[in-house]
Write an enzyme that holds these catalytic residues in place. Structure first.
Site, PDB file in Angstrom:
ATOM      1  N   ALA A  91       1.050  -1.553   0.601  1.00  0.00           N
ATOM      2  CA  ALA A  91       0.148  -0.177   0.002  1.00  0.00           C
ATOM      3  C   ALA A  91       1.052   1.323  -0.168  1.00  0.00           C
ATOM      4  CB  ALA A  91      -1.231   0.164   1.143  1.00  0.00           C
ATOM      5  N   ARG A 112      10.400   7.894  -2.081  1.00  0.00           N
ATOM      6  CA  ARG A 112      11.857   8.050  -2.160  1.00  0.00           C
ATOM      7  C   ARG A 112      12.096   7.446  -3.603  1.00  0.00           C
ATOM      8  NH1 ARG A 112      13.299   4.064   2.998  1.00  0.00           N
ATOM      9  NH2 ARG A 112      10.745   4.139   2.524  1.00  0.00           N
ATOM     10  N   ASP A 132       7.812  -5.295  -2.218  1.00  0.00           N
ATOM     11  CA  ASP A 132       8.901  -4.607  -2.372  1.00  0.00           C
ATOM     12  C   ASP A 132      10.134  -5.083  -1.915  1.00  0.00           C
ATOM     13  OD1 ASP A 132       9.080  -3.444   0.192  1.00  0.00           O
ATOM     14  OD2 ASP A 132       9.290  -1.712   0.578  1.00  0.00           O
ATOM     15  N   ALA A 154      16.241 -13.335 -62.196  1.00  0.00           N
ATOM     16  CA  ALA A 154      16.279 -12.280 -61.145  1.00  0.00           C
ATOM     17  C   ALA A 154      15.578 -11.164 -61.823  1.00  0.00           C
ATOM     18  CB  ALA A 154      18.032 -12.216 -61.456  1.00  0.00           C
TER      19      ALA A 154
HETATM   20  C1  UD1 Z   1      10.469  -1.809   6.603  1.00  0.00           C
HETATM   21  C2  UD1 Z   1      10.438  -2.725   8.002  1.00  0.00           C
HETATM   22  C3  UD1 Z   1      12.425  -2.656   8.464  1.00  0.00           C
HETATM   23  C4  UD1 Z   1      12.638  -3.334   8.150  1.00  0.00           C
HETATM   24  C5  UD1 Z   1      12.222  -3.040   6.169  1.00  0.00           C
HETATM   25  C6  UD1 Z   1      12.979  -4.117   5.394  1.00  0.00           C
HETATM   26  C7  UD1 Z   1       8.860  -1.690   9.568  1.00  0.00           C
HETATM   27  C8  UD1 Z   1       7.951  -0.855  10.714  1.00  0.00           C
HETATM   28  N1  UD1 Z   1       9.809  -1.267   9.382  1.00  0.00           N
HETATM   29  O1  UD1 Z   1      10.888  -0.434   6.939  1.00  0.00           O
HETATM   30  O2  UD1 Z   1      12.214  -2.742   9.582  1.00  0.00           O
HETATM   31  O3  UD1 Z   1      14.104  -3.616   7.619  1.00  0.00           O
HETATM   32  O4  UD1 Z   1      10.791  -3.384   6.122  1.00  0.00           O
HETATM   33  O5  UD1 Z   1      12.471  -4.021   3.943  1.00  0.00           O
HETATM   34  O6  UD1 Z   1       7.815  -2.519   9.072  1.00  0.00           O
HETATM   35  N2  UD1 Z   1       3.240  -0.763   3.595  1.00  0.00           N
HETATM   36  C9  UD1 Z   1       1.795  -0.602   3.411  1.00  0.00           C
HETATM   37  N3  UD1 Z   1       0.983   0.152   4.130  1.00  0.00           N
HETATM   38  C10 UD1 Z   1       1.480   1.239   5.295  1.00  0.00           C
HETATM   39  C11 UD1 Z   1       2.748   0.964   5.009  1.00  0.00           C
HETATM   40  C12 UD1 Z   1       3.710   0.702   4.138  1.00  0.00           C
HETATM   41  O7  UD1 Z   1       1.174  -1.755   2.274  1.00  0.00           O
HETATM   42  O8  UD1 Z   1       0.764   1.616   5.691  1.00  0.00           O
HETATM   43  C13 UD1 Z   1       4.031  -1.739   2.700  1.00  0.00           C
HETATM   44  C14 UD1 Z   1       5.135  -0.935   1.473  1.00  0.00           C
HETATM   45  O9  UD1 Z   1       4.312  -0.684   0.416  1.00  0.00           O
HETATM   46  C15 UD1 Z   1       5.752  -1.918   1.445  1.00  0.00           C
HETATM   47  C16 UD1 Z   1       6.650  -2.681   2.877  1.00  0.00           C
HETATM   48  O10 UD1 Z   1       4.327  -1.868   3.404  1.00  0.00           O
HETATM   49  O11 UD1 Z   1       5.754  -2.420   0.628  1.00  0.00           O
HETATM   50  C17 UD1 Z   1       7.066  -1.589   3.604  1.00  0.00           C
HETATM   51  O12 UD1 Z   1       6.955  -0.488   4.407  1.00  0.00           O
HETATM   52  P1  UD1 Z   1       8.097   0.313   3.733  1.00  0.00           P
HETATM   53  O13 UD1 Z   1       7.482   1.101   4.359  1.00  0.00           O
HETATM   54  O14 UD1 Z   1       9.127   0.664   2.698  1.00  0.00           O
HETATM   55  O15 UD1 Z   1       8.760  -0.207   4.923  1.00  0.00           O
HETATM   56  P2  UD1 Z   1      10.781   0.311   5.281  1.00  0.00           P
HETATM   57  O16 UD1 Z   1      11.244   1.655   6.237  1.00  0.00           O
HETATM   58  O17 UD1 Z   1      11.435   0.295   4.163  1.00  0.00           O
HETATM   59 CA    CA Z   2      10.611  -1.043   1.786  1.00  0.00          CA
END
Ligand code: UD1
Ligand code: CA
Length: 473
Positions: free
Chosen positions: A10, A15, A102, A421
């Protein structure tokens, strides 16, 4: 226990600085999320729940063919909040495995370990040691090695920032327990979000077993947050596919210079030179040789076939021991039987070429059916298009087409016929005969080459030659 997989997708992916939602960014030509769903499916779960939000309609329509349930997270309040959205539809008795949209290179053996631990009652998280832990949550262990918490980079103390063991984000637990821990989450952290990672501390407080499975392969858990990491993951993916091909018996001129964007099968002793791009479903039978800079998509190549440099083959079926290129373009719906030669600067489309036939130089063969043992001379063109319709050309067995011929379709060249040809063939040519259309050759005696003119003379000559005709009355 039955397995439910929750994939978090979601987030906006700020970034990325892109209009395309992060989970739709392409890895090997397919959305990141597609890779994660494929891995989830390999576990044969009872259900796959994709939590979506940002770019929702776009994400759903890009992956509408996948057998997943879509769970809306209307506001992105954090990874813990995201998992909670899916918990409404997952029975307590299930095991829940959380994947990230991701983190695309995750592999099934690691996931199976997590699921097995969760089945035994633990909260299992996947961790890995990395050189550069920037941005990741850190795994905090007690003196005896027990896992006690995960602390986000943003919330970590300088001491905790030194920890090299990071949280992959991927975890598994019994649904009933996970729900309890999630209900206990708070958002009193630097991001004001409900962190999924805080369930670890919750489980520890409640005296539940928490275990970290440490994978040896950092690549598996590399997260994609920006274009730099996207390129890194692409390179890792490329390397993995190249290794698979080599283990299956292919020799690669340079494993760093091959792009595999799909499902490629190779037989024994296949050789692939540098800069090959293989996409979609590609099968290279034993002994196939691919020259440098070839692009092959959705095609099967029979044993012993050789493709020379800079050739493109798309949606084609190629028999055994064919020779293609250099600089050939084999377009969709081409079928080459065995021992066919398609040479340099030859284009084929929707055409079948019979056993042992040769189209060696500078030709266009479209909408054609060519028999066996045919020789199509250099520069021959099947004129298949009249501006409105495409028409077929049939060239029967044993025909010889002289160089520079235009075959104006629809037209049939009978078996064993020879075309002189430079002919423009508009009527069917009878079998076994020589057919040609050609102006008679003449010689003009006494003709002189032009004199070299100076600039003025040349300008005057051009004026005279290009003077528009007087207006008609
Ligand atoms: C997250 C972890 C971190 C880990 C890292 C590994 C948490 C709080 N942190 O950080 O410990 O080392 O992944 O890659 O979990 N997403 C939602 N809804 C939201 C927020 C995020 O669906 O409200 C989804 C994003 O689309 C993404 C995933 O969750 O696919 C991770 O979110 P992201 O914000 O990338 O977390 P990181 O900061 O990478
Ligand atoms: Ca991430």
């Amino acid at each position: 226990m039955q397995l439910s997989v929750v994939i978090l997708a979601a987030g906006q992916g700020k970034r990325m600085n892109s209009d395309l939602p992060k989970v739709l960014q392409p890895l090997a030509g397919q959305p990141l999320l597609q890779h994660v769903i494929r891995t989830a499916r390999a576990l044969d779960p009872a259900g796959i729940y994709v939590v979506y939000g940002h770019g929702g309609a776009q994400v759903q329509s890009a992956l509408s063919h996948e057998p997943v349930e879509w769970i809306l997270q209307a506001e992105q309040l954090g990874t813990g909040h995201a998992v909670m959205q899916a918990m409404c539809v997952i029975p307590d008795a299930h095991c829940v495995l959380v994947l990230y949209g991701d983190v695309p290179l995750i592999r099934t053996p690691s996931l199976k370990k997590l699921v097995a631990l969760a089945d035994e009652g633990s909260l299992a998280v996947l961790s890995v040691n990395v050189d550069d832990a920037t941005g990741y949550g850190r795994v905090i262990r007690a003196a005896d090695g027990r896992l006690t918490a995960i602390v986000e980079h943003k919330d970590a103390t300088p001491e905790q920032l030194q920890i090299r063991e990071i949280n992959s984000g991927i975890m598994a637990a019994a649904a009933g327990r996970l729900r309890e821990w999630l209900l206990g989450l708070a958002s009193n952290n630097s991001a004001r979000e409900f962190y999924l990672t805080d369930v670890v501390a919750g489980a520890v407080t409640a005296n539940h077993r928490v275990e970290a499975v440490r994978t040896a392969r950092a690549a598996e858990v590399t997260g994609v947050n920006d274009k730099l990491q996207l390129a890194q993951v692409e390179a890792l993916y490329r390397r993995e596919r190249a290794e698979e091909l080599m283990l299956a018996g292919a020799t690669l001129a340079d494993p760093a210079r091959i792009d595999i964007r799909g499902d490629v099968k190779v037989g024994r002793d296949v050789f692939i030179d540098i800069n090959a791009v293989l996409s979609g479903s590609v099968e290279l039978a034993a002994g196939v040789k691919i020259g440098p800079n070839c692009i092959i998509s959705n095609s099967q190549l029979g044993a012993g076939t050789e493709v020379f440099a800079n050739s493109i083959i798309d949606h084609a079926e190629v028999g055994e021991n064919c020779r293609i290129g250099p600089f050939a373009r084999v377009r969709p719906d081409t079928v080459l039987h065995r021992d066919v030669h398609v040479g340099n600067f030859v284009e084929t489309k929707a055409s079948e070429i019979g056993v042992g036939s040769k189209v060696n130089h500078l030709s266009y063969v479209g909408d054609s059916r060519i028999g066996t043992g045919v020789n199509v001379g250099a520069g021959t063109i099947t004129c298949n298009y009249d501006g409105y319709n495409k028409w077929p050309t049939v060239i029967e067995d044993g025909v010889f087409i002289g160089s520079g011929s235009m075959l104006v379709a629809p037209v049939r060249i009978g078996a064993g016929a020879t075309i002189g040809a430079g002919s423009t063939i508009t009527e069917n040519a009878p079998a076994g005969e020589l057919t040609l259309t050609r102006a008679r050759q003449t010689t003009l005696s006494g003709w002189r080459r032009p004199d070299k003119l100076d600039d003025e003379e040349k300008a005057a000559a051009i004026d005279a030659a290009l003077k528009p005709p007087p207006p008609r009355r």
